[in-house]
Motif scaffolding. Structure first.
Motif, mmCIF file in Angstrom:
data_model
loop_
_atom_site.group_PDB
_atom_site.id
_atom_site.type_symbol
_atom_site.label_atom_id
_atom_site.label_comp_id
_atom_site.label_asym_id
_atom_site.label_seq_id
_atom_site.Cartn_x
_atom_site.Cartn_y
_atom_site.Cartn_z
ATOM 1 N N PRO A 123 0.677 -1.160 -0.120
ATOM 2 C CA PRO A 123 0.135 -0.067 0.071
ATOM 3 C C PRO A 123 0.987 1.325 -0.067
ATOM 4 O O PRO A 123 2.088 1.185 0.101
ATOM 5 C CB PRO A 123 -0.822 -0.266 1.311
ATOM 6 N N TYR A 124 0.249 2.362 -0.205
ATOM 7 C CA TYR A 124 0.801 3.770 -0.228
ATOM 8 C C TYR A 124 -0.143 4.604 0.642
ATOM 9 O O TYR A 124 -1.309 4.437 0.732
ATOM 10 C CB TYR A 124 1.239 4.108 -1.473
ATOM 11 N N VAL A 125 0.612 5.630 1.257
ATOM 12 C CA VAL A 125 -0.116 6.379 2.024
ATOM 13 C C VAL A 125 0.353 7.953 2.022
ATOM 14 O O VAL A 125 1.536 8.145 1.360
ATOM 15 C CB VAL A 125 -0.057 6.340 3.483
ATOM 16 N N PRO A 126 -0.436 8.969 2.152
ATOM 17 C CA PRO A 126 0.026 10.450 2.191
ATOM 18 C C PRO A 126 0.679 10.639 3.081
ATOM 19 O O PRO A 126 1.045 10.171 4.303
ATOM 20 C CB PRO A 126 -1.235 11.268 1.723
ATOM 21 N N ALA A 127 1.196 12.100 2.880
ATOM 22 C CA ALA A 127 2.024 12.556 4.168
ATOM 23 C C ALA A 127 1.038 12.778 5.445
ATOM 24 O O ALA A 127 -0.285 12.926 5.249
ATOM 25 C CB ALA A 127 2.443 14.061 3.787
ATOM 26 N N ASN A 128 1.423 12.885 6.474
ATOM 27 C CA ASN A 128 0.748 12.892 7.965
ATOM 28 C C ASN A 128 0.010 11.746 8.145
ATOM 29 O O ASN A 128 -1.184 11.981 8.689
ATOM 30 C CB ASN A 128 0.045 14.114 7.856
ATOM 31 N N THR A 129 0.504 10.305 7.678
ATOM 32 C CA THR A 129 -0.154 9.304 8.101
ATOM 33 C C THR A 129 0.669 8.562 9.113
ATOM 34 O O THR A 129 1.773 8.657 9.322
ATOM 35 C CB THR A 129 -0.228 8.339 7.043
ATOM 36 N N GLU A 130 0.045 8.170 10.330
ATOM 37 C CA GLU A 130 0.432 7.613 11.609
ATOM 38 C C GLU A 130 0.694 6.396 11.231
ATOM 39 O O GLU A 130 0.037 5.499 10.716
ATOM 40 C CB GLU A 130 -0.289 7.720 12.656
ATOM 41 N N LEU A 131 2.223 5.609 11.520
ATOM 42 C CA LEU A 131 2.378 4.469 11.569
ATOM 43 C C LEU A 131 2.813 4.003 12.629
ATOM 44 O O LEU A 131 3.550 4.599 13.458
ATOM 45 C CB LEU A 131 3.628 4.115 10.353
ATOM 46 N N LYS A 132 2.635 2.544 13.269
ATOM 47 C CA LYS A 132 2.920 1.845 14.502
ATOM 48 C C LYS A 132 4.478 1.706 14.455
ATOM 49 O O LYS A 132 5.122 0.840 13.222
ATOM 50 C CB LYS A 132 2.360 0.724 14.847
ATOM 51 N N PHE A 133 5.403 2.272 14.916
ATOM 52 C CA PHE A 133 7.005 2.015 14.835
ATOM 53 C C PHE A 133 7.288 0.644 15.615
ATOM 54 O O PHE A 133 6.702 0.376 16.628
ATOM 55 C CB PHE A 133 7.589 2.997 15.687
#
Length: 657
Positions: free
Chosen positions: A301-311
């Motif tokens: 998948p792909y996401v835009p800027a300012n998307t939160e991801l679990k580190f």
């Protein structure tokens, strides 16, 4: 010592609007006060001359040109060509905000850069919905935009700890720009004049802007004798404890030292003990650390800027993250790691009168927005409490304690299903709940709901192509602004097909009627996203970035959630006929064969190669050998039902089922 730049300042020479000046000498940079600095950038391909061989260091810079320079200088851009998204690389929010600027038209060279700058939280425009792209950038505007770019890259400056402005003309600096000017003068990125004036309304020339960009990048990517640093972290800053030659050395030291929270590289946090990742550009999530496509994997998948991801973890160049329950890898260049002490906010869920509401946090602007009511809240939710989830189904407290697993029905409903609502009922909703009565939208005052009468088309496609009418209507409402968008009105295009790459209007497909648009969408979605053999198949549901259409249909990580929210709100208004109408389960293994009877006597009619795919459960059937099978709604449109062994299906826990 200034670190050499690796990339910023886009080419300004290819635009026809900039090529009309009279040709100058072969090289008009020779002898210039900042010749050495500009030539350094030219050798790196950062600044280029014009077609007539001139450099024009004293040429004044426009607001559009400056927006593009900032985005590229601080590596905040959106490489839209790097993904196969049908709807482009920008989030719906960024495109909408940019389209709202009356003087920023799709198709202009500056549309993409301005959309990128909006996405990164760098620009807001003027109060009357204009951006004035061709107006010259002035010094105070320049300071604010660069200050916001520094914030977007994680450089936080407490303005109260900086020296107050003492320019003789400080009073002429607009209030909204004073903080940016103060921060940049504190950092030495912008300086005053010899007479101690700032002259906030003065324009800037190319050589001036280049120096500002160089100094700004020095703050974001400063040179170090040793490349990696182990650092402590507070709410406002990091403090280097020890320098290391390699990432592994710094990480090992940090893991063994209880006071050290992070590893930095050139002032960028590249590893941390605890926190979240937020994308600062259009980002692809890859299945392996190699950051290359795996043709056998459906998860890309792909996401835009300012998307939160679990580190989860990191190396010197990659970050291991979790998105919607799936593990993947991203380049460290496109995400910002935010340690727990530095978090100013985080997206969360809450209950409102029994309904589930999602609040999204923008880590660049520090503000919250709401997606509105998206479904039923789990019965375990308590009013006034915040709940957190990475997949919209497994919820925890702020301390990380699990509260419940609770899925949203419409988000996980297989879309080959039928809605209980008639065409007349769908039209009633379109008429009664149209939100723009007597309001101006796209330059028009609306006195009627433009989609009224389309109910029969959605029901026709449901019967003809076996695709849920309530879903199709919700998708059309979401993509076309209830049919008010310019593309919908001029081109009868309700789903945005063809509207990509920052030239949405011109590239959007045209249809003779709304019906034609609805049928084309039904065919495309069926063949590409809902069929197990489709090129974008990840399950026949709206889903999220881990399962369903949302994996590949739109970059917005909550696109599926938002469409499902429309379905829920329509259903709530019309009488709750569809909610929980079907029993839902999900697959627990892959590949998994579905057959035309409860046996293995015949070849499978289709195979699912993705685990966790929701299915509609019709009934249980006992096979001749005593084994239990499930009769399910078939994903092969040639069959109404299919059979799968009961060992490979579990019931899907739904909110307030």
């Amino acid at each position: 010592m200034r670190k050499l730049l690796i990339g910023f300042l886009a080419m300004l020479i290819v635009l026809s609007t900039l090529s009309s000046e009279t040709a100058k000498a072969a090289d008009d940079l020779s002898g210039h006060a900042y010749e050495a600095e500009m030539r350094e950038l030219m050798k790196l391909g950062i600044i280029q001359g014009y077609n007539d061989g001139t450099i024009r260091p004293n040429k004044e810079v426009t607001r559009a040109e400056f927006a593009k320079m900032v985005v590229q200088s601080f590596e905040l851009g959106t490489p839209v060509t790097s993904a196969s998204a049908e709807n482009g690389g920008f989030s719906a929010t960024a495109v909408a905000a940019t389209s709202n600027f009356k003087d920023v038209e799709p198709g202009k060279w500056y549309f993409n850069p301005i959309a990128e700058a909006v996405e990164a939280g760098i620009i807001k425009g003027y109060p009357n919905n204009v951006f004035k792209p061709n107006e010259l950038i002035n010094r105070e505007q320049m300071a604010t935009m660069v200050s916001r770019a520094l914030t977007a890259k994680g450089l936080v400056i407490d303005v109260s700890e900086t020296k107050a402005l003492d320019f003789t003309d400080t009073s002429t600096i607009r209030n909204e720009h004073r903080e940016g000017v103060r921060i940049l003068t504190h950092l030495g990125i912008i300086t005053g004049n010899k007479d101690n004036t700032f002259k906030p309304k003065d324009s800037s020339k190319r050589w001036m802007v280049a120096l500002v960009m160089l100094r700004g990048r020095d703050e974001v990517f400063p040179p170090k004798n040793l490349e990696f640093q182990a650092s402590t972290v507070t709410a406002d800053k990091t403090t280097v404890v020890k320098h290391f030659e390699t990432f592994d050395q710094a990480k090992d030291y940090a893991q063994k030292n209880s006071k050290v929270e992070a590893v930095e590289r050139s002032n960028q946090i590249v590893w941390m003990k605890q926190g979240i990742a937020a994308t600062n550009a259009f980002t692809e999530i890859y299945p392996t650390e190699k950051l290359s496509a795996d043709t056998k994997s459906t998860f890309r998948p792909y996401v835009p800027a300012n998307t939160e991801l679990k580190f989860l973890d990191a190396t010197a160049t990659t970050v291991k993250v979790e998105l919607a329950g799936k593990t993947g890898y991203v380049s460290s260049k496109v995400v910002r790691l935010i340690p727990q002490p530095m978090l100013k906010g985080q997206s969360y869920y809450e209950v409102d009168k029994g309904n589930l509401v999602h609040k999204l946090f923008n880590h660049s602007t520090g503000s919250y927005v709401s997606t509105g009511i998206i479904g039923k809240a789990p019965k375990e939710f308590v009013s006034g409490m915040k709940y957190y989830s990475w997949d919209g189904a497994t919820f925890t407290t702020s301390a990380g304690a699990k509260v419940v697993e609770s899925h949203q029905y419409f988000n996980k409903l297989p879309l080959h299903s039928a809605s209980s609502y008639t065409a007349e009922e769908l039209d009633k909703f379109l008429k009664d709940k149209f939100p723009y009565y007597n309001k101006t939208q796209q330059g028009k005052v609306w006195t009627s709901s433009p989609l009224v009468g389309s109910g029969k088309f959605f029901k026709e496609m449901e019967q003809k192509h076996k695709i849920n009418a309530l879903y199709l209507l919700s998708h059309a409402i979401h993509e076309s602004g209830w049919g008010t968008s310019k593309i919908a009105q001029d081109k009868r295009n309700l789903f945005g097909y063809g509207a990509v790459d920052g030239d949405a209007y011109n590239k959007a497909y045209s249809y003779a009627t709304f019906r034609e648009s609805i049928e084309d969408a039904a065919k495309r979605i069926n063949s590409g996203y809902l069929s197990p053999t489709g090129g974008y198949y990840n399950g026949p549901v709206l889903g999220h970035k881990g399962i369903g259409m949302n994996v590949r249909y739109a970059s917005d990580a909550f696109w599926g959630e938002k469409i499902a929210g429309h379905m829920y709100r329509i259903d709530s208004y019309l009488g709750n006929k569809d909610l929980n109408h079907y029993e839902l389960g999900y697959t627990t293994t892959s590949p998994l064969n579905f057959r035309k009877d409860a046996s293995t006597n015949f070849a499978s009619i289709y195979t699912l190669k993705t685990t966790g795919v929701p299915v509609i459960l019709n009934q249980q059937v006992k096979a001749a050998n005593g084994a239990m099978w499930h009769e399910v709604a078939s994903e092969n449109n040639s069959y109404a039902k299919a059979y799968v062994h009961g060992d490979y299906i579990k019931l899907l826990p739904l909110a307030q089922k």
